[in-house]
Each structure stands twice: as C-alpha cells, then as structure tokens.
Motif scaffolding. Structure first.
Motif, PDB file in Angstrom:
ATOM      1  N   GLU A  68      17.693  46.698   2.727  1.00 20.08           N
ATOM      2  CA  GLU A  68      18.745  46.332   3.035  1.00 20.08           C
ATOM      3  C   GLU A  68      19.548  45.658   4.422  1.00 20.08           C
ATOM      4  O   GLU A  68      20.433  45.003   4.083  1.00 20.08           O
ATOM      5  CB  GLU A  68      19.676  47.693   3.477  1.00 20.08           C
ATOM      6  CG  GLU A  68      19.906  48.138   4.505  1.00 20.08           C
ATOM      7  CD  GLU A  68      18.648  49.132   5.016  1.00 20.08           C
ATOM      8  OE1 GLU A  68      18.390  50.060   5.327  1.00 20.08           O
ATOM      9  OE2 GLU A  68      17.252  48.821   3.639  1.00 20.08           O
ATOM     10  N   TRP A  69      18.423  45.747   5.304  1.00 22.67           N
ATOM     11  CA  TRP A  69      18.538  44.059   6.415  1.00 22.67           C
ATOM     12  C   TRP A  69      18.722  42.399   6.059  1.00 22.67           C
ATOM     13  O   TRP A  69      17.304  42.791   5.228  1.00 22.67           O
ATOM     14  CB  TRP A  69      17.643  44.497   7.344  1.00 22.67           C
ATOM     15  CG  TRP A  69      17.586  46.091   8.151  1.00 22.67           C
ATOM     16  CD1 TRP A  69      18.811  47.040   8.023  1.00 22.67           C
ATOM     17  CD2 TRP A  69      16.839  46.261   9.214  1.00 22.67           C
ATOM     18  NE1 TRP A  69      19.171  48.288   8.298  1.00 22.67           N
ATOM     19  CE2 TRP A  69      17.864  47.551   9.506  1.00 22.67           C
ATOM     20  CE3 TRP A  69      16.124  45.985  10.551  1.00 22.67           C
ATOM     21  CZ2 TRP A  69      18.043  48.772  10.343  1.00 22.67           C
ATOM     22  CZ3 TRP A  69      15.994  46.982  10.699  1.00 22.67           C
ATOM     23  CH2 TRP A  69      16.423  48.954  11.554  1.00 22.67           C
ATOM     24  N   ILE A  70      19.490  41.949   6.307  1.00 22.58           N
ATOM     25  CA  ILE A  70      18.333  40.908   6.066  1.00 22.58           C
ATOM     26  C   ILE A  70      18.453  39.985   7.051  1.00 22.58           C
ATOM     27  O   ILE A  70      19.747  39.584   8.029  1.00 22.58           O
ATOM     28  CB  ILE A  70      20.068  40.173   5.036  1.00 22.58           C
ATOM     29  CG1 ILE A  70      20.633  40.285   3.471  1.00 22.58           C
ATOM     30  CG2 ILE A  70      20.165  38.260   4.821  1.00 22.58           C
ATOM     31  CD1 ILE A  70      21.914  40.302   3.448  1.00 22.58           C
ATOM     32  N   ILE A  71      16.729  39.433   6.978  1.00 21.59           N
ATOM     33  CA  ILE A  71      16.952  38.522   7.758  1.00 21.59           C
ATOM     34  C   ILE A  71      16.880  36.930   8.374  1.00 21.59           C
ATOM     35  O   ILE A  71      16.717  36.670   6.982  1.00 21.59           O
ATOM     36  CB  ILE A  71      15.396  39.200   8.948  1.00 21.59           C
ATOM     37  CG1 ILE A  71      15.031  40.718   9.139  1.00 21.59           C
ATOM     38  CG2 ILE A  71      14.908  38.184   9.061  1.00 21.59           C
ATOM     39  CD1 ILE A  71      14.875  41.528   7.595  1.00 21.59           C
ATOM     40  N   THR A  72      17.438  36.663   9.409  1.00 22.73           N
ATOM     41  CA  THR A  72      17.817  35.080   9.424  1.00 22.73           C
ATOM     42  C   THR A  72      17.443  34.567   9.791  1.00 22.73           C
ATOM     43  O   THR A  72      17.416  35.048  11.254  1.00 22.73           O
ATOM     44  CB  THR A  72      19.680  35.013   9.137  1.00 22.73           C
ATOM     45  OG1 THR A  72      19.987  36.148   7.911  1.00 22.73           O
ATOM     46  CG2 THR A  72      19.621  33.935   9.027  1.00 22.73           C
ATOM     47  N   ASN A  73      16.334  32.957   9.479  1.00 18.58           N
ATOM     48  CA  ASN A  73      16.566  32.603  10.932  1.00 18.58           C
ATOM     49  C   ASN A  73      17.702  31.190  11.098  1.00 18.58           C
ATOM     50  O   ASN A  73      18.232  30.884  10.011  1.00 18.58           O
ATOM     51  CB  ASN A  73      15.217  32.109  10.730  1.00 18.58           C
ATOM     52  CG  ASN A  73      14.677  30.589  11.349  1.00 18.58           C
ATOM     53  OD1 ASN A  73      14.632  29.273  10.952  1.00 18.58           O
ATOM     54  ND2 ASN A  73      13.777  31.387  12.342  1.00 18.58           N
ATOM     55  N   SER A  74      17.622  31.278  12.601  1.00 21.57           N
ATOM     56  CA  SER A  74      18.483  29.983  12.776  1.00 21.57           C
ATOM     57  C   SER A  74      18.581  28.861  12.558  1.00 21.57           C
ATOM     58  O   SER A  74      18.985  27.617  12.721  1.00 21.57           O
ATOM     59  CB  SER A  74      19.267  30.412  14.147  1.00 21.57           C
ATOM     60  OG  SER A  74      18.621  30.500  14.947  1.00 21.57           O
ATOM     61  N   GLY A  75      16.980  28.243  12.694  1.00 20.37           N
ATOM     62  CA  GLY A  75      16.524  26.997  13.314  1.00 20.37           C
ATOM     63  C   GLY A  75      17.197  26.494  14.466  1.00 20.37           C
ATOM     64  O   GLY A  75      17.583  26.924  14.926  1.00 20.37           O
ATOM     65  N   PRO A  76      16.695  25.889  15.172  1.00 28.37           N
ATOM     66  CA  PRO A  76      16.848  25.156  16.574  1.00 28.37           C
ATOM     67  C   PRO A  76      18.749  24.523  16.690  1.00 28.37           C
ATOM     68  O   PRO A  76      19.393  24.153  15.794  1.00 28.37           O
ATOM     69  CB  PRO A  76      16.174  23.545  16.950  1.00 28.37           C
ATOM     70  CG  PRO A  76      15.333  23.455  15.106  1.00 28.37           C
ATOM     71  CD  PRO A  76      16.000  24.235  13.984  1.00 28.37           C
ATOM     72  N   PHE A  77      18.768  24.897  17.637  1.00 29.66           N
ATOM     73  CA  PHE A  77      20.402  25.078  17.957  1.00 29.66           C
ATOM     74  C   PHE A  77      20.940  24.820  19.823  1.00 29.66           C
ATOM     75  O   PHE A  77      19.559  25.567  20.627  1.00 29.66           O
ATOM     76  CB  PHE A  77      21.087  25.709  17.590  1.00 29.66           C
ATOM     77  CG  PHE A  77      20.680  27.363  18.145  1.00 29.66           C
ATOM     78  CD1 PHE A  77      21.561  28.064  18.687  1.00 29.66           C
ATOM     79  CD2 PHE A  77      20.387  27.984  17.746  1.00 29.66           C
ATOM     80  CE1 PHE A  77      21.677  29.078  19.632  1.00 29.66           C
ATOM     81  CE2 PHE A  77      20.021  29.018  18.059  1.00 29.66           C
ATOM     82  CZ  PHE A  77      20.912  29.818  18.884  1.00 29.66           C
ATOM     83  N   ILE A 108      25.664  28.658  17.170  1.00 34.16           N
ATOM     84  CA  ILE A 108      24.818  28.592  15.583  1.00 34.16           C
ATOM     85  C   ILE A 108      24.438  28.429  14.362  1.00 34.16           C
ATOM     86  O   ILE A 108      25.579  28.766  14.144  1.00 34.16           O
ATOM     87  CB  ILE A 108      24.661  30.246  15.994  1.00 34.16           C
ATOM     88  CG1 ILE A 108      24.140  30.717  17.628  1.00 34.16           C
ATOM     89  CG2 ILE A 108      23.139  30.457  15.302  1.00 34.16           C
ATOM     90  CD1 ILE A 108      24.687  32.307  17.556  1.00 34.16           C
ATOM     91  N   PRO A 109      23.709  28.102  13.482  1.00 35.84           N
ATOM     92  CA  PRO A 109      23.691  27.564  12.203  1.00 35.84           C
ATOM     93  C   PRO A 109      24.264  28.594  11.716  1.00 35.84           C
ATOM     94  O   PRO A 109      23.246  30.260  11.699  1.00 35.84           O
ATOM     95  CB  PRO A 109      22.441  26.921  12.482  1.00 35.84           C
ATOM     96  CG  PRO A 109      22.149  26.101  13.199  1.00 35.84           C
ATOM     97  CD  PRO A 109      22.295  27.382  14.500  1.00 35.84           C
ATOM     98  N   GLY A 110      25.321  28.627  10.728  1.00 38.11           N
ATOM     99  CA  GLY A 110      25.278  30.020   9.503  1.00 38.11           C
ATOM    100  C   GLY A 110      26.071  31.091  10.448  1.00 38.11           C
ATOM    101  O   GLY A 110      27.138  31.935   9.975  1.00 38.11           O
ATOM    102  N   ILE A 111      26.800  31.340  11.417  1.00 42.94           N
ATOM    103  CA  ILE A 111      27.519  31.968  12.693  1.00 42.94           C
ATOM    104  C   ILE A 111      28.499  30.991  12.882  1.00 42.94           C
ATOM    105  O   ILE A 111      30.089  31.744  13.364  1.00 42.94           O
ATOM    106  CB  ILE A 111      26.562  32.850  13.673  1.00 42.94           C
ATOM    107  CG1 ILE A 111      25.123  33.211  12.083  1.00 42.94           C
ATOM    108  CG2 ILE A 111      28.075  33.533  14.293  1.00 42.94           C
ATOM    109  CD1 ILE A 111      24.761  34.763  14.208  1.00 42.94           C
ATOM    110  N   GLY A 112      27.869  29.777  13.813  1.00 46.32           N
ATOM    111  CA  GLY A 112      29.209  29.160  14.989  1.00 46.32           C
ATOM    112  C   GLY A 112      28.913  29.999  15.930  1.00 46.32           C
ATOM    113  O   GLY A 112      28.038  29.714  16.817  1.00 46.32           O
TER     114      GLY A 112
END
Length: 697
Positions: free
Chosen positions: A593-602, A608-612
């Motif tokens: 149920e946990w979604i692990i996401t990689n931000s990529g370089p920022f 933060i990509p996908g977060i802001g």
C-alpha cells in the motif's frame, strides 16, 4: 557643423525637453481630458494631509502622459485608457507629496553648493550627461560645460536645479530609511545553497485523508470554536459594502452606424465619378493601407467572399467587419505558386458513438445529396461541426497544412462542385463539397471607418442615466429599473480601498459606498463601459467574521488538523519498522500500500518534482545525510519518510565567487520590499481627499 556648435545652438530646445522629461521622471519614479472634463468647482483635484494637488498641474501631467501614449501607439487614448492614465498620475502625485512631507519632517536639505558641486563634478547627473554623448558613446565634456555657462540657458538651468535638488533629497531620504536594511552571511549562504545544492530522494507520502477516516477524526463544536479562537487574526475583515447598479453602456447608436455608411456611400460616388481611390483612402481611412498581396484565407470571411469573386478595378462595399465599415478597391492581381481550396462539409462525429452507425448515417446523407437535396440545408440540420454547421458547412478558403491530411487530400483531388466522401479522419466521417480552387492573389486599397459613439449619442446615454437616477431617488430604485426594463446588477462585497469586482478600481464609487448609508443612491458615475447609477444594499463593519458564518468552512480544516495529529503516531510506528540503511523501494513487498517515489535531481529553489515548494519538507530534507532515512517529516500534504540518495556539497570556490553578487541581489530585494511596505503604510496613515470625480465625468 562641429558637435559642440550644434549642441550650443540647439541648447535652449534641448534643455527645455530635459526639464520636462526630468521633472516627469522625478514625479513618477517613486510611484512605480483632457477628455471627459466637467466644469470644476475647485482649483484642486485633491489633498494629501491638507496639501492641495493643483488641478492645472494634474491636467498637464495627464495631457503629457496621453501624448506619450499617442506617440507610442499611434492612437489617441480611449476613455478606459484615459481613466487608467489619470489613476497613474494621481497615484504618482499622492506618492510624491507624501515623500516631500516626510523629507520636510526629517529636515532633509540640499545646499546650493552641493548641487553646484554635483553638476560640475567628475560624475555629473546621468540624465544630463547622456544628452552630450558623441556617436561613439563618449561624454563630450566641453559641450556640456559650454551649455552650462551659456547665459541664454540661465532660466532653464534654474528649473533643472529644482529637479536635481528634489532628486538628491529623495536619495538622502532613501539612505536614511534603508540604513538599517542589512544582509547577513547566513542569508547569502542560504540563497546559494537553495540555488546550488542538489538532492535526489526516495520518499513515501502518508496521506491523512487516505489513512485516517472521517469517523476517526470526528470533531465537536467546541473543537471548531477552539480552532476559531486560536486563529482569530486570520478571520479579521475590513469594512465591506455591496451595491446594486444599472449600467448605461456607451455604444454606437443606429444613427452613428448609418452616418458611417452614408459617408462611405458618398465616398463611393466620388470614386465612381473619377476621384482617385487611393487619395480618398489616405484622406478618410482611419487604418493605414497595406502594400501586400493577399492570399485566400488571409482576409476576414466578411471581405474574402466578395473580394475574391470580383475583378481588378472593382470597388466593393460598404462592407461591415469587426473593425468597422470598409470600402475596398481591387488594385492588382497575380497568380501565386500555392493553390487554395474553398469547401463545405458535413461532419458525422465518431466521438462517443458506434463508428459503423456514423458511417451509415454519412452514406445516407451522401445519397440524399446526390438525389438533389440542398447541401447547405443538410449541413445545418445534421453536421456535428458546430463552427461550420450553422453556416451551411462553409469552411472558407484554406491552403495546404491547414486541414488534417485525409481531408486535405480529398479536397485537392476533387474538382469544383464535386461531392466526395465519406472521408474518415480522427473527428469522424466527412461529406465534402469543393466550391472553389484558385492561385489568385490580390492587392487592395481599403477605406476603413470605425463606428464610434457620437457626442450626441453620448449625451443621450448620459441623459438617460440622469433621468433614471432622478426617478430612482424619487420613487424606488428596483421598481424604476423594472419599469424601464433596465438590468439590475450586483457587486460582490468589496473594501474601501479595494477593487470592485466587475467594475475595477474606482475611487468615486468606493467613496460613495463608504460615505453614505444603506439605501443611498449615487449620482451618475462614469465607468469604463459608460455610466452607472448605484444603490448601497449592504454595509458590514470592520471586525472578525462571526463563527456562525465560518463554521462549515472551518470544519474540514479542523478535521484535517485532527487527522494529522492522529496520523503522526502511526507514521512514527511505521518508521520503527524500517532499518536505518534500508532501501525504501524494497518495502513494496511488505507494504504494497506504500507508494515509493523517486524525486530525481532537484534544488531547494526549484522545488521537489511532483511535490513543489513544500518549505517544511524541504527544510527537513536538508538535515539528512546521504544514505540516511529520515524521521517522519510533516509537509503540506501529510507526513513523509525520506531516504537521501544523493546530496551535493557546497562548492566553496563557487560560493566565494558568487557571494558578493548574491549579497547585492538580496540587499536590493530587501530594500525594494522595505520601500514598498513603507510607502503603503504612509498612504494608509495619510488623510487623502480625492475630488477627481468632480472634474472628470
């Protein structure tokens, strides 16, 4: 003629221009009718802390700005632009008076010798020196000194001195105000880090809305009240007003339109009698002629069908178009290299329907057309292209690349008046009728006269507004509007110095709304669209909005706050189940149920990509070392657990190189913000009397 001689001979004119330009610059620098003027009752348009703003000075500045607008745009400013110009001039003069008053309070002075030393010094005022540059951009000191010493310029230099003194006093005021604005090393370092540190993270977001149910986070009335009391400052409101109003829009009348048509018909008769058409165009047209050849598709539909169906030498019109009425003569024609098509179509869409059914319908229509039924009438009844269907399927002229490929190919292969189809595209099935093909290009001369509101029409509109205002005051606002069949509009609530939704920034209306009581009816007031009469329908006092108004709005916020509180121990427990060096991505096996996401370089500055730009999360991330997994970090959307994959280090050499530049940049930003805030507070505290509505209708 040598440069210095030319400069000396032209010096009076140059200095006069400089004085006007410089004084205007000084007046407008900090703040960054002549039509429609009524007979003034006073000699001033307003006061700032008792100091008058002279009517003549205000009007002169408005005229100057209007002339600048005309020079830049080639057109006289319209009424809406004049209102904006007057607003800019007003704001600038108010600002300048407030600054002058602060200078006087602080006792700031500029001695005569200081101005003399500045003018004759090594670095004279920049606005003067740039007038004495040669073709290579070098300052011609000799020409400059000659102009200063020329006795013919004595009176003008006195005016220049006034402007220079004002500039220097403002510079001293800024120095005093900004003396305490400083930049710390920490601010510079943080700016560098935000722009240059690079991170790469894996993270899990624990969303309170998904992990905590509304039933778990039930809130009571007392909890909502507690939240309300805790955040009461957030719910402070200024005094508000609501108005109803009737508009009287300034629009050309039928007489105004007929006047333009009559004028063009008279010009047509003169052209038919032998007058040179292009001479007539240069005299009467309000839009300059073009020397270009026009291809099909480059003129508006109103002109195109008539022009491309006429011969060279023909005069067509008057034609009504978006920008007025036109009388057009075809001067020349030539054969171009590109072929253009004119076509009509009937579209049977395949969006949301069975394509076989759509094809069958298209084929049935084709049979009916081939049997002689009218193509245009069938297009109006059955075409599912809303743009062309209402026009009988007419698409106008088009060239290659304008239509989708299957449609275009079918048109270019067909002959004139041939019916082709059904043709399939991504939009559906098309039945196409090709009505024209040409390579013709034409050169035209056009006499264009827009339809404008005449002074007679404007006066009639204003008189209608006055009549309504009189009857509304004598009887009843709403009832009189209903009798006259006028639409009654209503504004949302607005503040004393705020913009009025649907109307804009309008000091006269604001002042009426806040000076009068509920039920008061205004005089006829000018708005951008014409005129309006207002009635005050609601008045709210300044204060804190009552809980009763906010309860339903606050409830979701209190629930979310409670969900965040309930979520925290859960996430802390999840964190205990994760080893400090674990790869978060392996957790999907045990916690699908946990979604692990990689931000990529920022970088922090970029978000933060996908977060802001979640500042709480960004701040928490910066404390994590490479390979570490964070404790739960609260962010805007919930709690995060983060693993640091990559984290760059500070480049000390780059920091040293950029430090001074960044410090200067931050200091300038802080100074600008300080001055903006200072001026805003100065205006709020000032006693400002605005009488512009007395002078301008």
């Amino acid at each position: 003629m040598p440069l210095m001689t030319r400069m000396r001979d032209n010096m009076p004119a140059i200095i006069i221009f400089l004085v006007i330009a410089f004084i205007l610059t000084i007046v407008f620098e900090w703040g960054m009718d002549y039509l429609g003027i009524t007979q003034p009752k006073y000699d001033y348009v307003g006061k700032v802390n008792g100091k008058k703003i002279d009517y003549t000075e205000f009007l002169e500045l408005v005229k100057q700005r209007s002339e600048n607008h005309k020079t830049q745009s080639g057109k006289e400013p319209d009424e809406a632009q004049l209102i904006q110009i007057r607003e800019e001039v007003w704001n600038s003069l108010v600002t300048q008076l407030l600054i002058d008053q602060e200078i006087a309070k602080m006792g700031i002075e500029v001695p005569d010798q200081e101005v003399v030393d500045w003018v004759h010094g090594e670095n004279p005022p920049e606005f003067l020196t740039r007038q004495f540059m040669d073709s290579l951009g070098n300052f011609n000191r000799a020409a400059y000194e000659s102009a200063i010493s020329d006795p013919r310029n004595k009176d003008i230099w006195v005016q220049v001195e006034v402007g220079l003194r004002k500039q220097r006093m403002q510079e001293k005021l800024q120095s005093i105000l900004l003396a305490g604005v400083l930049v710390s090393d920490g601010e510079v370092f943080q700016r560098f880090a935000d722009q240059n540190l690079k991170f790469n993270i894996d993270y899990v977001l624990f969303d309170p809305n998904k992990l905590i149910t509304d039933e778990e986070a039930t809130v009571t009335d007392s909890e909502i009240e507690k939240f309300y009391n805790k955040n009461s400052a957030e719910f402070k409101v200024e005094a508000m007003r609501t108005l109803k109003y009737v508009r009287f829009i300034e629009a050309p009348s039928a007489k105004d339109t007929q006047s333009v048509i009559n004028e063009l018909e008279d010009i047509l008769l003169r052209a038919q009698a032998g007058a040179d058409f292009q001479d007539l165009a240069s005299t009467y047209s309000e839009i300059p002629a073009s020397e270009a050849f026009f291809k099909p598709g480059e003129l508006t539909p109103a002109k195109e069908e008539l022009l491309f169906g006429s011969k060279v030498g023909s005069i067509i019109g008057p034609i009504k178009d978006q920008d007025g009425y036109h009388l057009i003569k075809i001067l020349e024609e030539k054969t171009g290299t590109e072929e253009f098509i004119r076509a009509s179509h009937i579209l049977i869409s395949i969006q949301g329907t069975d394509s076989v059914k759509a094809l069958t319908e298209a084929k049935n229509l084709l049979v009916r057309i081939n049997k002689g039924e009218n193509f245009a009438e069938l297009a109006k009844l059955y075409s599912q292209d809303p743009g062309s269907g209402a026009k009988g399927g007419e698409l106008g002229w088009f060239g290659k690349g304008r239509m989708v490929k299957p449609f275009e190919d079918a048109c270019y292969k067909a002959s004139i008046n041939q019916i082709v189809g059904p043709i399939r595209t991504q939009f559906g099935y098309h039945i196409i009728k090709v009505t024209g093909k040409t390579k013709r290009e034409i050169k035209i001369s056009s006499i264009t006269i827009p339809v404008k509101v005449s002074s007679q029409t404007r006066n009639e509109i204003y008189q209608n507004a006055q009549d309504f205002q009189f009857l509304a005051k004598e009887n009843d606002f709403i009832k009189e509007a209903e009798i006259a069949k006028y639409e009654v509009l209503e504004t949302p609530s607005f503040t004393e110095k705020g913009t009025i939704p649907g109307i804009g920034l309008h000091r006269s209306i604001n002042r009426f709304a806040f000076d009068e009581k509920v039920g008061a009816i205004s005089e006829v007031l000018s708005i951008s669209e014409g005129y309006a009469v207002f009635i005050i329908t609601e008045a709210k006092k300044e204060g804190i909005r009552p809980l009763s108004e906010l309860k339903e709005t606050l409830k979701p916020r209190v629930i979310r706050e409670k969900k965040i509180q309930l979520l925290k121990p859960k996430v802390e427990e999840y964190r205990k189940q994760i080893s400090d060096k674990e790869d978060l991505r392996t957790l999907s096996a045990t916690h699908p149920e946990w979604i692990i996401t990689n931000s990529g370089p920022f970088t922090p500055a970029g978000g933060i990509p996908g977060i802001g730009r979640d500042l709480m999360l960004i701040g928490g991330i910066q404390a994590i070392n490479i390979g570490e997994i964070s404790k739960p970090i609260e962010g805007i959307r919930g709690y995060y657990i983060v693993k640091m994959l990559e984290k760059s280090t500070i480049d000390s050499i780059a920091y040293k190189t950029q430090k001074e530049m960044l410090a200067t940049q931050i200091l300038q930003e802080k100074k600008n913000q300080f001055l903006t805030d200072w001026l805003e507070q100065l205006k709020k505290k000032a006693d400002i009397e605005d009488n512009r509505d007395i002078f301008f209708r």
